[in-house]
Design an enzyme around this catalytic site. Structure first.
Site: not given
Ligand code: NDP
Length: 397
Positions: A71, A254, A351, A238
């Protein structure tokens, strides 16, 4: 055996689409191997411009902030707002945790069950996702919330550290399901209403910074209007998300989650209202914005998308809480710039130049021609596509 559409390569998929060859070629040229792994039926990339807020002062620290948006005028307005807020923004952030829901349709009370099994619930969570405990996070609390007479939500409050946490939460919730089997749960999923991730930005601004006391009082009056009128409040919020979501997107987060949560929070008093409040305090303009912000700096697409990594690098590799602070501050700056523009004679004037650049490209002007066409359009009273085309033809002749 013929392959299914989703099993094809991006170019094989493009070959099956009903599109002109030049469109097919352009889409093929914009492909990236990383992004092809992210979504299903991938065919190409959709690029969005990135700009920056050059200097935003938050809690006495300077930030340069990436913004991804299509935008026109949004980034200019954010910089303008940042300048008006150059005395600094104070941001307060409390505990940040995700909420996961286990939902039940039952007349039975779950409170006693949860109370009796608290230790077991905590233990299941630890075993389901040990790595988040090693990082200092994990299940903090379990709360039973009566939604209606026969509907209950058991809310799991989970610290997901620097990850947005959707997958972490869902993993823990699914591990908890068998324990609650006798109550026949409807299902489990995180809640995007991130009331455990509230962030508050406040700022005090000298009247001169916004063009004098009269303008400051007009800003307050316009904001008050948005507290009473959902039509105005929707537009004001918005406008705020023009800035906030641009940072969310530029860091690979997201923005649907952040916006859904923000709009729900705007309705917390029973009527949809502006998220920001502006008032006069101690002879200064005082702004306050509280909103839920659910974002991460690791995990999900963030760790994979090069564009998200670039965005975080511009910010200086912040953690998730710092990113929240930046997002709420950009929201406040964006909101201030928009309100000031409206009470100072309308948004359209500011704008214009950007809109005319878009119009010039739309009628086919090349880069050099855009530079000559825009000033000509600025001088016109009523600009439309036909006139822009006519002037472009004159320039070409
Ligand atoms: P992940 O499942 O990727 O988990 C986080 C990853 O980051 C893990 O692999 C973790 O490692 C690693 N990590 C490294 N450093 C850190 C830190 N300091 N703190 C935390 N984790 C760390 O991501 P999310 O659980 O965040 O899931 C996000 C995704 O889910 C997005 O893509 C989202 O769009 C999607 N999603 C959204 C929904 C909704 O909004 N309703 C529903 C379902 C999915 P380790 O495993 O070693 O801990």
């Amino acid at each position: 055996m013929t392959k299914k559409f989703y099993e094809l390569t991006p170019d094989e998929r493009l070959a099956l689409l009903t599109i002109d060859d030049d469109v097919r070629a352009a889409l093929s040229e914009q492909q990236s191997t990383v992004n092809a792994q992210l979504v299903e039926n991938y065919i190409s990339d959709f690029r969005v411009p990135i700009g920056v807020v050059r200097d935003l002062l938050i809690n006495r620290q300077h930030y340069q902030v990436p913004m991804a948006t299509e935008e026109p005028s949004v980034i200019a307005a954010a910089n303008n707002g940042a300048k008006m807020l150059s005395a600094g923004i104070d941001v307060q952030i409390g505990r940040t945790a995700m909420i996961g829901q286990m939902m039940f349709v039952t007349e039975k009370s779950l409170a006693d069950f949860v109370q009796a099994h608290r230790l077991e619930i905590l233990d299941i969570a630890r075993q389901a996702r040990p790595s988040i405990y090693q990082r200092g996070g994990g299940l903090l609390d379990v709360v039973v919330r009566q939604v209606s007479e026969n509907e209950t939500s058991v809310d799991f409050i989970i610290d997901t550290q620097d990850a947005m946490g959707a997958n972490i939460v869902d993993t823990i919730l699914e591990a908890e399901l068998p324990l609650f089997e006798s109550f026949h749960p409807l299902g489990v999923i995180l809640s995007n209403y991130a009331t455990q991730q509230l962030v508050t930005a406040t700022a005090d601004i000298a009247f001169e910074r916004v063009g004098g006391e009269h303008v400051a009082r007009q800003i307050v009056a316009l904001n008050h209007f948005a507290q009473s009128d959902p039509y105005r409040a929707t537009t004001e919020n918005k406008g705020l998300f023009n800035g906030a979501s641009a940072v969310v997107l530029a860091t690979g987060n997201d923005w649907r989650a952040v916006e859904a949560s923000g709009h729900a929070y705007a309705s917390r008093n029973g009527q949809y209202q502006a998220l920001t409040t502006w008032s006069i305090k101690n002879n200064q303009l005082h702004g306050e914005l509280t909103m839920p912000i659910s974002v991460g700096t690791v995990g999900g697409a963030i760790s994979v998308l090069p564009a998200a990594q670039n965005g975080l690098a511009i910010l200086g590799h912040v953690n998730a809480d710092e990113l929240r602070m930046v997002i709420v501050s950009v929201g406040l700056a964006q909101n201030l710039a928009a309100l000031k523009a409206i009470v100072s004679g309308g948004i359209q004037q500011g704008h214009m130049r950007m809109q005319y650049r878009a119009l010039a490209m739309q009628v086919g002007a090349e880069v050099d021609e855009v530079k000559r066409l825009v000033p000509r359009l600025m001088a016109e009273k009523h600009v439309a596509t036909e006139l822009a085309t006519k002037i472009l033809m004159e320039i070409r002749n």
